[in-house]
Design a protein around this motif. Sequence first.
Motif, PDB file in Angstrom:
ATOM      1  N   ILE A   1       0.819  -1.216   0.000  1.00  0.00           N
ATOM      2  CA  ILE A   1       0.000   0.000   0.000  1.00  0.00           C
ATOM      3  C   ILE A   1       0.853   1.266   0.000  1.00  0.00           C
ATOM      4  N   ASP A   2       1.881   1.326   0.830  1.00  0.00           N
ATOM      5  CA  ASP A   2       2.713   2.537   0.884  1.00  0.00           C
ATOM      6  C   ASP A   2       3.429   2.777  -0.442  1.00  0.00           C
ATOM      7  N   GLU A   3       3.941   1.727  -1.041  1.00  0.00           N
ATOM      8  CA  GLU A   3       4.602   1.854  -2.337  1.00  0.00           C
ATOM      9  C   GLU A   3       3.613   2.327  -3.402  1.00  0.00           C
ATOM     10  N   PHE A   4       2.392   1.787  -3.344  1.00  0.00           N
ATOM     11  CA  PHE A   4       1.388   2.187  -4.320  1.00  0.00           C
ATOM     12  C   PHE A   4       0.972   3.648  -4.117  1.00  0.00           C
ATOM     13  N   ARG A   5       0.826   4.082  -2.872  1.00  0.00           N
ATOM     14  CA  ARG A   5       0.508   5.495  -2.618  1.00  0.00           C
ATOM     15  C   ARG A   5       1.585   6.413  -3.201  1.00  0.00           C
ATOM     16  N   THR A   6       2.840   6.017  -3.037  1.00  0.00           N
ATOM     17  CA  THR A   6       3.945   6.804  -3.606  1.00  0.00           C
ATOM     18  C   THR A   6       3.834   6.842  -5.120  1.00  0.00           C
ATOM     19  N   LEU A   7       3.544   5.702  -5.721  1.00  0.00           N
ATOM     20  CA  LEU A   7       3.397   5.627  -7.175  1.00  0.00           C
ATOM     21  C   LEU A   7       2.289   6.565  -7.654  1.00  0.00           C
ATOM     22  N   VAL A   8       1.120   6.479  -7.052  1.00  0.00           N
ATOM     23  CA  VAL A   8      -0.014   7.316  -7.457  1.00  0.00           C
ATOM     24  C   VAL A   8       0.326   8.791  -7.291  1.00  0.00           C
ATOM     25  N   GLY A   9       1.094   9.122  -6.253  1.00  0.00           N
ATOM     26  CA  GLY A   9       1.490  10.500  -6.000  1.00  0.00           C
ATOM     27  C   GLY A   9       2.362  11.098  -7.092  1.00  0.00           C
ATOM     28  N   ARG A  10       2.905  10.275  -7.962  1.00  0.00           N
ATOM     29  CA  ARG A  10       3.750  10.753  -9.067  1.00  0.00           C
ATOM     30  C   ARG A  10       2.939  11.022 -10.335  1.00  0.00           C
ATOM     31  N   TYR A  11       1.645  10.718 -10.309  1.00  0.00           N
ATOM     32  CA  TYR A  11       0.779  10.933 -11.466  1.00  0.00           C
ATOM     33  C   TYR A  11      -0.141  12.129 -11.229  1.00  0.00           C
ATOM     34  N   ARG A  12      -0.659  12.671 -12.325  1.00  0.00           N
ATOM     35  CA  ARG A  12      -1.590  13.801 -12.222  1.00  0.00           C
ATOM     36  C   ARG A  12      -3.039  13.398 -12.464  1.00  0.00           C
ATOM     37  N   TYR A  13      -3.259  12.417 -13.338  1.00  0.00           N
ATOM     38  CA  TYR A  13      -4.623  12.077 -13.731  1.00  0.00           C
ATOM     39  C   TYR A  13      -4.793  10.571 -13.867  1.00  0.00           C
ATOM     40  N   ALA A  14      -6.061  10.184 -13.901  1.00  0.00           N
ATOM     41  CA  ALA A  14      -6.416   8.803 -14.217  1.00  0.00           C
ATOM     42  C   ALA A  14      -7.692   8.818 -15.037  1.00  0.00           C
ATOM     43  N   ILE A  15      -7.857   7.792 -15.841  1.00  0.00           N
ATOM     44  CA  ILE A  15      -9.127   7.535 -16.520  1.00  0.00           C
ATOM     45  C   ILE A  15      -9.777   6.391 -15.751  1.00  0.00           C
ATOM     46  N   LEU A  16     -10.915   6.678 -15.135  1.00  0.00           N
ATOM     47  CA  LEU A  16     -11.708   5.665 -14.431  1.00  0.00           C
ATOM     48  C   LEU A  16     -12.872   5.312 -15.342  1.00  0.00           C
ATOM     49  N   PHE A  17     -13.068   4.032 -15.608  1.00  0.00           N
ATOM     50  CA  PHE A  17     -14.168   3.635 -16.492  1.00  0.00           C
ATOM     51  C   PHE A  17     -14.887   2.428 -15.925  1.00  0.00           C
ATOM     52  N   LYS A  18     -16.109   2.257 -16.396  1.00  0.00           N
ATOM     53  CA  LYS A  18     -16.929   1.140 -15.921  1.00  0.00           C
ATOM     54  C   LYS A  18     -17.587   0.438 -17.089  1.00  0.00           C
ATOM     55  N   VAL A  19     -17.940  -0.818 -16.843  1.00  0.00           N
ATOM     56  CA  VAL A  19     -18.752  -1.598 -17.758  1.00  0.00           C
ATOM     57  C   VAL A  19     -19.929  -2.118 -16.946  1.00  0.00           C
ATOM     58  N   GLU A  20     -21.133  -1.824 -17.412  1.00  0.00           N
ATOM     59  CA  GLU A  20     -22.347  -2.304 -16.758  1.00  0.00           C
ATOM     60  C   GLU A  20     -22.980  -3.388 -17.616  1.00  0.00           C
ATOM     61  N   VAL A  21     -23.585  -4.359 -16.948  1.00  0.00           N
ATOM     62  CA  VAL A  21     -24.264  -5.442 -17.639  1.00  0.00           C
ATOM     63  C   VAL A  21     -25.623  -5.642 -16.990  1.00  0.00           C
ATOM     64  N   LEU A  22     -26.649  -5.753 -17.817  1.00  0.00           N
ATOM     65  CA  LEU A  22     -27.979  -6.097 -17.327  1.00  0.00           C
ATOM     66  C   LEU A  22     -28.112  -7.602 -17.489  1.00  0.00           C
ATOM     67  N   SER A  23     -28.101  -8.314 -16.384  1.00  0.00           N
ATOM     68  CA  SER A  23     -28.148  -9.774 -16.464  1.00  0.00           C
ATOM     69  C   SER A  23     -28.632 -10.353 -15.146  1.00  0.00           C
ATOM     70  N   GLU A  24     -29.374 -11.417 -15.253  1.00  0.00           N
ATOM     71  CA  GLU A  24     -29.812 -12.128 -14.050  1.00  0.00           C
ATOM     72  C   GLU A  24     -28.777 -13.163 -13.634  1.00  0.00           C
TER      73      GLU A  24
END
Length: 197
Positions: free
Chosen positions: A64-87
Amino acid sequence: MPDGQMSIDLAKYVVRAIELGATDAKVVPAENIIIDERVRGKCRYPTCPSYNTNMNCPPYTMDIDEFRTLVGRYRYAILFKVEVLSERLSDFEYATRKTIMEIVWKLESEAFYDGHYLATGFGGTNCKDIFCPNLECASLAGKGCRHPFKARPGMHGVGIDAYRMAVDVGWEMYPVGSSVDGSSVPHLTTMGLVLID
C-alpha cells in the motif's frame, strides 16, 4: 507535456474507453484516487481464491505505501466502468472482466504511444482469471509472464477503493456477491483505471 495537450489527450481516452466497450468513463485527478488498506485486506480475509496464485495479486502486488507513492507521481487517471444487465452472474463474470482488461491495456498502450510513456493500468479482477485460469502463473515459476503487455493487477489488489470512487463521480453502485440474484439489482458493474502522467 503542456496542459492544453493533456486535456485533449484525456478527453480522447474517455471517448476511446467508451468505443472499446465501457459504459462510461471519467477523468479523475490522481489525488482523488482512494487507497485504503481495508480493500487489499479483503483479498486475504476472507481469502480470495486467487490470493497467492499470481504476480498481479497479493501478496505479490506492491504494498500500500509503495502504491501510494506511485499514485502521488501521477496527475490524472481515466476511471471507467462496464455495466451489464443480467440475471446470471456467470454472464457477467468472464466476458465483462475480460472487456475491462482489454480496455485497460489498450488505453495504456495508446497513452504510451501518445507520449505518456509511464501510463499504467489496473483492471477489475486479476489477470490469472482472464488469461491463465487453468495454468500456473509463469511469473511465479520464474519464467516470465505469458501476457506481459496485457496482464495487470486488479484495482482491489493494490488497495484502490473503486466503489467509493465510483460514487464520488456520480455512478450508482450495487454490491453483489455470489449469493445475490442478479435480477434484484438494476445492473452489475465492474471498473478499470489507467494512470496518466
